[in-house]
Design an enzyme around this catalytic site. Structure first.
Site, short mmCIF file in Angstrom:
data_model
loop_
_atom_site.label_atom_id
_atom_site.label_comp_id
_atom_site.label_asym_id
_atom_site.label_seq_id
_atom_site.Cartn_x
_atom_site.Cartn_y
_atom_site.Cartn_z
N HIS A 141 -32.96 -48.53 9.80
CA HIS A 141 -33.52 -48.32 11.14
C HIS A 141 -33.89 -46.86 11.42
O HIS A 141 -33.65 -46.34 12.52
CB HIS A 141 -32.56 -48.82 12.22
CG HIS A 141 -32.30 -50.30 12.17
ND1 HIS A 141 -33.24 -51.22 11.76
CD2 HIS A 141 -31.18 -51.03 12.48
CE1 HIS A 141 -32.71 -52.44 11.83
NE2 HIS A 141 -31.47 -52.36 12.25
N HIS A 215 -35.19 -53.90 18.93
CA HIS A 215 -33.92 -54.45 18.44
C HIS A 215 -33.10 -55.06 19.59
O HIS A 215 -31.89 -54.85 19.66
CB HIS A 215 -33.14 -53.35 17.73
CG HIS A 215 -32.20 -53.83 16.69
ND1 HIS A 215 -31.13 -54.65 16.98
CD2 HIS A 215 -32.16 -53.63 15.36
CE1 HIS A 215 -30.47 -54.90 15.86
NE2 HIS A 215 -31.07 -54.30 14.86
N GLU A 352 -35.96 -59.66 15.19
CA GLU A 352 -36.63 -58.38 14.99
C GLU A 352 -37.90 -58.63 14.18
O GLU A 352 -37.84 -58.87 12.99
CB GLU A 352 -35.72 -57.42 14.24
CG GLU A 352 -34.38 -57.21 14.90
CD GLU A 352 -33.30 -56.84 13.89
OE1 GLU A 352 -33.51 -55.92 13.09
OE2 GLU A 352 -32.23 -57.48 13.89
C1 BGC Z 1 -29.47 -55.48 10.58
C2 BGC Z 1 -27.98 -55.63 10.53
C3 BGC Z 1 -27.37 -54.48 11.27
C4 BGC Z 1 -27.91 -54.47 12.68
C5 BGC Z 1 -27.38 -53.34 13.51
C6 BGC Z 1 -29.89 -55.49 12.00
O1 BGC Z 1 -31.27 -55.31 12.08
O2 BGC Z 1 -30.12 -56.49 9.84
O3 BGC Z 1 -27.51 -55.70 9.22
O4 BGC Z 1 -25.98 -54.56 11.28
O5 BGC Z 1 -29.29 -54.40 12.65
O6 BGC Z 1 -27.57 -52.15 12.89
#
Ligand code: BGC
Length: 387
Positions: A141, A215, A352
């Site tokens: 991310h 998210h 997402e």
């Molecule tokens: C990921 C997870 C992660 C979460 C928070 C999601 O997009 O796929 O593995 O724990 O985001 O970071």
């Protein structure tokens, strides 16, 4: 204009002077009455270095959204149920301090690269780039200080579609290891039909890669009501990107038919969740969207989720080739959110919409490369109704 049935009920409530937005004691100032359509702006606090942060309230089509220019975070989203009763269907905090204390991307814009890049490295035009690593050996991310932790410039717009908040920032060359000065805009529109539409654009002055998403953690019953295991979900996909133990794609597209990953027919999230191996277990998979059309700017139906008790329905439409279904497996009850609600495992789900994880390291995946002179675009719509 087609308005959902509950919209008219809500409108009557507004005319009678009933305030639909709930209040919480530690909350920042709230709007006192819900206008049918419009936007208000309030201070949301300051960063430790004194930078002021704002929060915007958008109202339209019976839905109210609160969005801050810190991380582009959707902090609240009030949606009516089949009886016209609203609930806040996203996880988050009442105050800016809640977000500053650290959280797993609640409601945020994630970038430059949503999801994982293996080993925090990729090679572009013969040059290898090393990214900020923040998830075991991988970059997740956007790295340590991604778009979710930046203060964006905010512009309030009135559009024929409804009130819109345009967020923009230029991510400097080298930020978190990524090449190119990247000029990004994210526009949230709360449409006349009560949908939250997100349009993204970006341009660069050097070849780079990017993958943007929102998210939000959804709970269509409202976070205080419990876990999301009884929500029914349909995902328009026949395959997922198979992953290794670190959730990095192996390059294989795996069929979901006959497995607990198959949501071709609407099924309760909890029906087969215990069969998903791994620790902490649960869904954390990128689905390959069946109707994706490369280059198309028309969002296609990707998922539909229903909370059977309240009757709230959320449809997700996107222009992207993938959607990560994440069932908040890593929430362990240590975070307390809005109104003091304990955020435990499976308290919410995320859808997402994005390009596939680790695409810069997989030539066979839809490309995430952006060249100077080209414009990246992405549109995702979260559409609400009740039945
Ligand atoms: C990921 C997870 C992660 C979460 C928070 C999601 O997009 O796929 O593995 O724990 O985001 O970071």
């Amino acid at each position: 204009m087609n308005r959902p049935r509950w919209f008219h009920g809500l409108l009557s409530a507004i005319c009678l002077g009933i305030t639909a937005a709930p209040t919480a004691s530690a909350a920042p100032p709230r709007v006192e009455s819900i206008e049918e359509r419009g936007m208000t702006k309030m201070p949301f606090g300051k960063l430790p270095d004194g930078t002021p942060v704002e929060i915007f309230t958008l109202t339209n089509g019976g839905v109210t959204a609160k969005i801050t220019n810190y991380g582009g975070i959707v902090t609240e989203l009030h949606v009516p149920d089949k009886a016209g009763k609203t609930a806040d269907v996203v996880l988050g905090f009442d105050t800016l301090e809640g977000y500053l204390a650290g959280h797993p991307y609640f409601g945020a814009i994630t970038g430059r690269y949503a999801n994982r890049i293996a080993g925090g490295k990729f090679t572009l035009e013969g040059k290898t780039y090393s990214l900020a690593v923040n998830n075991g050996p991988n970059s997740l991310h956007g790295g340590l200080k991604g778009f979710d932790k930046q203060v964006w410039k905010a512009e309030e717009l009135k559009t024929p579609d409804g009130p819109a908040l345009k967020l923009s920032r230029t991510s400097p060359d080298g930020e978190e290891g990524y090449p190119g000065n990247l000029a990004v805009t994210v526009t949230y529109t709360l449409t006349n039909a009560g949908a939250l539409k997100i349009d993204y654009t970006a341009t660069t002055d050097k070849p780079t890669v990017l993958n943007l998403t929102n998210h939000s953690y959804f709970n269509l019953a409202g976070a205080a009501a419990g876990k999301i295991l009884d929500h029914e979900i349909m995902i328009s996909a026949d395959k997922v990107t198979a992953v290794d133990d670190n959730l990095i794609p192996t390059g294989v597209l795996a069929d979901v038919a006959g497995t607990p990953l198959d949501f071709g027919k609407s099924t309760a999230i909890g029906a087969r969740i215990a069969q998903i191996p791994g620790e902490p277990g649960g869904y954390d998979h990128n689905y390959v969207i069946r109707d994706y059309k490369p280059g198309s700017k028309t969002p296609v139906l990707t998922a539909r989720v229903k909370d059977p008790k309240s009757g709230r329905v959320m449809k997700v439409l996107t222009t992207e080739p993938g959607v990560q279904l994440y069932t908040a497996n890593f929430l362990d009850g240590t975070l307390k959110g809005k109104g003091g609600v304990v955020y435990d495992k499976n308290r919410a789900f995320c859808l997402e919409t994005q390009h596939w994880p680790d695409s810069p390291n997989h030539a066979s995946f839809p490309s995430t490369k952006l060249n100077p002179g080209d414009t990246y675009t992405q549109t995702t719509i979260y559409e609400f109704s009740a039945e």
